[in-house]
Motif scaffolding. Structure first.
Motif, short mmCIF file in Angstrom:
data_model
loop_
_atom_site.label_atom_id
_atom_site.label_comp_id
_atom_site.label_asym_id
_atom_site.label_seq_id
_atom_site.Cartn_x
_atom_site.Cartn_y
_atom_site.Cartn_z
N ARG A 138 20.67 74.44 82.89
CA ARG A 138 21.56 75.49 83.40
C ARG A 138 22.26 75.05 84.69
NH1 ARG A 138 17.88 80.26 84.46
NH2 ARG A 138 16.69 78.49 85.11
N GLY A 139 21.97 73.87 85.14
CA GLY A 139 22.58 73.40 86.39
C GLY A 139 21.90 73.95 87.62
N ALA A 140 20.69 74.44 87.48
CA ALA A 140 19.97 75.02 88.61
C ALA A 140 18.84 74.11 89.06
CB ALA A 140 19.41 76.39 88.23
N GLY A 141 19.06 72.81 88.98
CA GLY A 141 18.03 71.86 89.39
C GLY A 141 17.78 71.90 90.87
N CYS A 142 16.70 71.32 91.30
CA CYS A 142 16.36 71.34 92.72
C CYS A 142 17.07 70.23 93.49
CB CYS A 142 14.84 71.23 92.89
SG CYS A 142 14.17 69.71 92.23
N CYS A 143 17.70 69.30 92.78
CA CYS A 143 18.37 68.17 93.45
C CYS A 143 19.83 68.17 93.05
CB CYS A 143 17.69 66.86 93.02
SG CYS A 143 18.46 65.41 93.77
N ARG A 144 20.68 68.30 94.02
CA ARG A 144 22.13 68.30 93.77
C ARG A 144 22.68 66.91 94.06
NH1 ARG A 144 23.11 73.03 91.28
NH2 ARG A 144 22.18 74.76 92.39
N LEU A 177 8.88 72.05 80.84
CA LEU A 177 9.85 72.92 80.15
C LEU A 177 10.65 73.76 81.14
CD1 LEU A 177 7.74 74.08 77.08
CD2 LEU A 177 9.73 72.57 77.07
N LEU A 178 9.99 74.29 82.16
CA LEU A 178 10.71 75.06 83.17
C LEU A 178 11.72 74.20 83.93
CD1 LEU A 178 7.87 77.29 84.66
CD2 LEU A 178 9.83 78.04 83.30
N LEU A 179 11.33 72.99 84.29
CA LEU A 179 12.25 72.10 84.99
C LEU A 179 13.42 71.70 84.10
CD1 LEU A 179 9.75 69.81 86.92
CD2 LEU A 179 11.33 71.48 87.89
N ALA A 180 13.15 71.43 82.84
CA ALA A 180 14.22 71.05 81.91
C ALA A 180 15.17 72.21 81.68
CB ALA A 180 13.61 70.57 80.59
N ALA A 181 14.64 73.42 81.57
CA ALA A 181 15.49 74.59 81.37
C ALA A 181 16.38 74.83 82.59
CB ALA A 181 14.65 75.82 81.07
N GLY A 182 15.81 74.64 83.77
CA GLY A 182 16.60 74.80 84.99
C GLY A 182 17.68 73.74 85.11
#
Length: 68
Positions: free
Chosen positions: A61-67, A53-58
């Motif tokens: 919002r476009g705040a993922g760990c992989c750009r 859930l935390l990863l999906a929420a991030g």
């Protein structure tokens, strides 16, 4: 080449006899083990779902760990 001392195990009939003779002790320990298995499964599931859930929420919002 010299080998170490071999491990000696009891005969299967002696193991079966011990299971029959000590079934009450083993049943108590089996209950404890089953409880630990269930609690570990529940805890792992909850932690995994929380992390997902935390990863999906991030990511939403476009705040993922992989750009990529």
């Amino acid at each position: 080449m010299e080998r170490g001392a071999p491990f000696l195990l009891p005969a299967p009939t002696r193991v079966a006899a011990a299971l029959v003779a000590r079934w009450d002790i083993l049943l108590g320990h089996a209950g404890t083990t089953a409880t630990e298995i269930v609690l570990g499964l529940l805890l792992g599931t909850l932690l995994g779902m929380g992390t997902a859930l935390l990863l999906a929420a991030g990511a939403a919002r476009g705040a993922g760990c992989c750009r990529c």
